[in-house]
Write a protein that holds these residues in place. Structure first.
Motif: not given
Length: 400
Positions: A210-237
Motif C-alpha cells: 500500500m503506497e499510502h494509508i489515508d485513515d489508519v484508524a479505519a483499518l482492521d489490523l487483526g485481519r490485515l497483519c500477520g504475526g510477529k517477526t522471528s527476530a523481534g517482538t513487533g510485526g506490522m500490527y
C-alpha cells in the motif's frame, strides 16, 4: 502545516520541512544469523548523517532520535559464540539476554557514527519514566539538550529492570511515545517488510504494498497483519498501532524497508532528482485531520489500562456524539481492581470506545454504578465526583 488533499504533496512537504524525526529500526533489519550486521549498521549510519545535514530549507539541519532494537538478538549471539544456546522466550531470559547484548548494540552504533564524527548518547527507558509527569518532563528536557548539542540519542527499552506492567511491549510503542515527547514532525519505521501489504502475507503472499494509508484508524489490523517477526517482538500490527498513535497528534509515519539500499536517501530526495526517479518506497501513513491535545495523548498512553468499565447505549451516545463525560448512571459493569486515578478502558457491547482516568476506585464504582447523583451522595457522602471519567481526561478511539 495545513493538510494537502493529495498524499504525495503532503509527503513531499513533510519530508522537506521536518526538523525533528524519530527513526525506529527493528531487530529483523539489524541482525542476521551471525548477530548484528556491521554492513547494515554502517549503511544506516551514513544515511542518517546525510539526513541530518543542513539543507537550503533547513540550514541548521534535522534533529534525529534513533530507537534501536537488537539487544536481545545481540545478546543471544554473544552467548552462542561461547557455547551457550539461550531460549529467550521467557521474560527473565529476554531481560538477561538484553543485558548481555545492550552494550554490544550500543558499541556497534557508536563505532559506525564515530566514523562520521557524530557523538551518540545511550538512553534506556521504562514506561514508568514517561508515566510520571515530572520524569516525563525531565526526559523531554534531556532530549532537547542532546539534540541542541547535535548528539544522536539512541534509545531502547530498559529491559533488564522493566516489569511486565511497566513494559512498552515493543520498541514500536516506545518510538510512538517519543514522537510526542520530542515534539517530532515525522516518524520513520524501518522494517524487514517492503511496506504495509494490502492483505495478510501469510494468506496472500502476492499482496501488493500500500503506497499510502489515508485513515489508519479505519483499518482492521487483526485481519490485515500477520504475526510477529522471528527476530523481534513487533510485526506490522504493532507498527500500524504506533502509526495510529502518531497520527492522532498530527504526525505522519513513513514505513520503509530498512535493508533496501539507500532507502532513506531515496525517500528524502527532492522531487525530480535522479535518485527519486524510482517508484516511491514503503507506505505513507497520513496524520489525522484534527490533532488531539498532547496532554490527552500522554494520559492515554502513559500506562496500560488497569481495568475497564462497560457503559450503556445512552452513555456511549453521550461520549461519542455529544462530547460528554461518563457519569455513574451510565456504567453497567466494572472489570479489574483498579485504584482512583487509574487508566481504564471504556467499553460498550464489548467494543472499546477509548480510555480515561477514573475518579473512582473499582470498589467504589461498583457501589455507585447505575445510580443518579443524589443516590451516589447517599452512599459516598458529599466528597464524590459528578463524573466517573471527565471528558478532559478521556481519549476516544485510543490505540491500545
Amino acid at each position: 502545516m495545513e493538510r494537502p488533499e493529495d498524499w504525495r504533496q503532503e509527503r513531499a512537504q513533510v519530508l522537506a520541512h521536518a526538523r525533528v524525526v524519530v527513526i525506529k529500526v527493528g531487530s529483523a533489519v539489524l541482525t542476521d544469523a551471525q548477530g548484528l550486521s556491521e554492513t547494515v549498521l554502517e549503511g544506516l549510519a551514513g544515511q542518517l548523517v546525510r539526513l541530518a545535514a543542513p539543507t537550503e530549507r533547513l540550514p541548521d539541519g534535522r534533529r534525529l532520535v534513533l530507537v534501536s532494537s537488537g539487544a536481545v538478538a545481540a545478546g543471544r549471539t554473544v552467548l552462542a559464540a561461547r557455547g551457550r544456546q539461550v531460549d529467550a522466550t521467557g521474560l527473565a531470559a529476554r531481560q538477561a539476554a538484553a543485558a548481555v547484548g545492550q552494550g554490544r548494540l550500543m558499541q556497534a552504533w557508536d563505532t559506525v557514527f564515530h566514523v562520521h564524527g557524530v557523538p551518540t548518547a545511550q538512553v534506556l527507558l521504562t514506561r514508568d519514566d514517561l508515566r510520571s509527569r515530572q520524569r516525563f518532563l525531565n526526559a523531554r528536557n534531556t532530549f532537547a539538550e542532546l539534540l541542541q548539542w547535535r548528539v544522536l540519542p539512541i534509545v531502547n527499552e530498559n529491559d533488564t529492570v522493566s516489569v511486565s506492567e511497566l513494559k512498552f511491549g515493543d520498541n514500536d510503542c516506545l518510538a510512538s511515545l517519543l514522537v510526542n515527547l520530542t515534539g517530532a514532525d515525522l516518524f520513520i519505521n524501518l522494517t524487514s517488510a517492503p511496506g504495509v501489504l494490502a492483505a495478510d502475507p501469510q494468506r496472500e503472499p502476492d499482496a501488493p504494498v500500500m503506497e499510502h494509508i489515508d485513515d489508519v484508524a479505519a483499518l482492521d489490523l487483526g485481519r490485515l497483519c500477520g504475526g510477529k517477526t522471528s527476530a523481534g517482538t513487533g510485526g506490522m500490527y504493532s507498527k500500524l498501532l504506533a502509526a495510529r498513535r502518531a497520527a492522532q497528534i498530527g504526525v505522519p509515519t513513513l514505513i520503509l524497508p530498512g535493508r533496501a539500499p539507500d532507502v532513506l536517501s531515496h525517500a528524502f530526495a527532492p522531487a525530480g532528482a535522479d535518485s527519486g526517479a524510482a517508484p516511491l518506497a514503503g507506505t505513507w501513513v497520513r496524520p489525522a485531520g484534527h490533532a488531539i491535545p498532547r496532554r490527552k495523548f500522554w494520559l492515554a498512553y502513559q500506562s496500560e489500562p488497569a481495568g475497564g468499565v462497560s457503559v450503556d447505549a445512552g452513555a456511549a451516545q453521550a461520549l461519542l456524539r455529544k462530547g460528554g463525560s461518563l457519569l455513574p448512571g451510565g456504567v453497567r459493569q466494572v472489570e479489574g481492581a483498579f485504584q482512583k486515578g487509574a487508566l481504564v478502558r471504556v467499553l460498550h457491547e464489548g467494543r472499546s470506545l477509548g480510555v480515561g482516568l477514573s475518579n473512582y476506585s473499582a470498589a467504589d464504582l461498583k457501589k455507585i454504578m447505575g445510580l443518579r447523583r443524589h443516590e451516589v451522595a447517599a452512599i459516598l457522602g458529599d466528597a464524590h465526583y459528578p463524573e466517573v471519567i471527565h471528558r478532559d481526561n478521556l481519549l476516544l478511539d485510543a490505540a491500545v
